[in-house]
Design an enzyme around this catalytic site. Structure first.
Site, mmCIF file in Angstrom:
data_model
loop_
_atom_site.group_PDB
_atom_site.id
_atom_site.type_symbol
_atom_site.label_atom_id
_atom_site.label_comp_id
_atom_site.label_asym_id
_atom_site.label_seq_id
_atom_site.Cartn_x
_atom_site.Cartn_y
_atom_site.Cartn_z
ATOM 1 N N LYS A 13 0.744 -1.144 0.178
ATOM 2 C CA LYS A 13 0.093 -0.143 -0.210
ATOM 3 C C LYS A 13 0.827 1.249 -0.084
ATOM 4 C CE LYS A 13 -1.947 -1.106 3.756
ATOM 5 N NZ LYS A 13 -1.487 -2.564 3.995
ATOM 6 N N ARG A 88 -8.981 -0.155 10.286
ATOM 7 C CA ARG A 88 -8.518 -1.657 10.476
ATOM 8 C C ARG A 88 -9.614 -2.382 11.110
ATOM 9 N NH1 ARG A 88 -2.096 -0.954 12.295
ATOM 10 N NH2 ARG A 88 -1.400 0.020 10.395
ATOM 11 N N ARG A 127 11.950 -4.965 4.193
ATOM 12 C CA ARG A 127 11.441 -3.675 3.964
ATOM 13 C C ARG A 127 12.322 -2.526 4.391
ATOM 14 N NH1 ARG A 127 5.481 -2.550 5.134
ATOM 15 N NH2 ARG A 127 5.947 -3.004 7.132
ATOM 16 N N ARG A 160 12.326 -0.700 10.278
ATOM 17 C CA ARG A 160 11.300 -0.461 11.577
ATOM 18 C C ARG A 160 11.602 -1.801 12.547
ATOM 19 N NH1 ARG A 160 6.022 0.404 7.935
ATOM 20 N NH2 ARG A 160 6.388 2.518 7.116
ATOM 21 N N ARG A 171 0.836 -9.417 13.348
ATOM 22 C CA ARG A 171 0.135 -8.076 12.697
ATOM 23 C C ARG A 171 -0.754 -9.035 11.400
ATOM 24 N NH1 ARG A 171 4.226 -4.162 10.267
ATOM 25 N NH2 ARG A 171 2.425 -2.900 9.708
#
Length: 213
Positions: A13, A88, A127, A160, A171
């Site tokens: 996203k 969410r 990432r 992160r 998650r």
């Protein structure tokens, strides 16, 4: 145009949001980026949110809704926006619907990026993100032009703290339990569009542009 990007954490996203921003010039409303900024600044809200984010859990609705309302009320959102990572839960979706009516806004499209869980785990672990402008890269699938540097602003990229296997799996579990049901919520409102999120990044971007016109 008011757009929502929908999909599991790591579905792409944030990457697609950058393409939309470059083409249409509308701001990205990412609650994740806002919360990380609050954590970095050490605000009360940031410290409260940090406990949940470190464990891969969802931040309380009261915190998120307040952030979204303030952001959508700003001048740069009047010509459109991209919602990324919100809502969410069904309760958040219902609260957002009420908020948009209050602000005389509506959602034009909800674009769902569909990616299998096993691919997402690999994506998230690889990432790298820019702490300055929020751009997202991947060491294999979407590497920066200069290793370790953001293509957009030149800042040093970081990993992160919550981009690790255990947190990602937590998650994803939360996503399937609480967020996936929103697919039907927005399908019933006639704004949901599904895309194959496993395709090449540029190909997905072209499909999104065709949808948005």
């Amino acid at each position: 145009m008011n757009i929502m990007l929908f999909g599991a954490p790591g579905a792409g996203k944030g990457t697609q949001a950058k393409f939309i921003i470059d083409k249409y010039g509308i701001p990205q409303i990412s609650t994740g980026d806002m919360l990380r900024a609050a954590i970095s600044e050490g605000t009360e809200m940031g410290m409260e949110a940090k406990k949940f984010m470190d464990e891969g859990k969802l931040v309380p609705d009261s915190t998120i809704i307040g952030i979204i309302k303030d952001r959508l009320s700003q001048e740069d959102c009047k010509k459109g926006f991209i919602l990324d990572g919100f809502p969410r839960t069904l309760a958040q979706a219902e609260a957002l619907e009420v908020l948009l009516k209050e602000l005389n806004m509506n959602l034009d499209k909800v674009i769902s990026l569909n990616v299998p869980d096993e691919l997402i785990v690999g994506r998230v672990i690889g990432r790298r993100v820019c702490p300055n402008c929020g751009a997202s890269f991947h060491i294999e699938n979407n590497p920066p032009k200069i290793e370790g540097k953001c293509d957009y602003c030149g800042s040093d990229l970081i990993t992160r703290k919550d981009d690790n296997k255990e947190t990602v799996e937590n998650r994803l579990s939360a996503y399937h339990e609480q967020t996936a049901p929103l697919f039907n919520f927005y399908s019933e409102r006639g704004v949901m569009v599904e895309l194959d999120g496993t395709k090449e990044i540029n190909e997905i971007a072209k499909e999104i542009f065709n949808i948005l016109g």
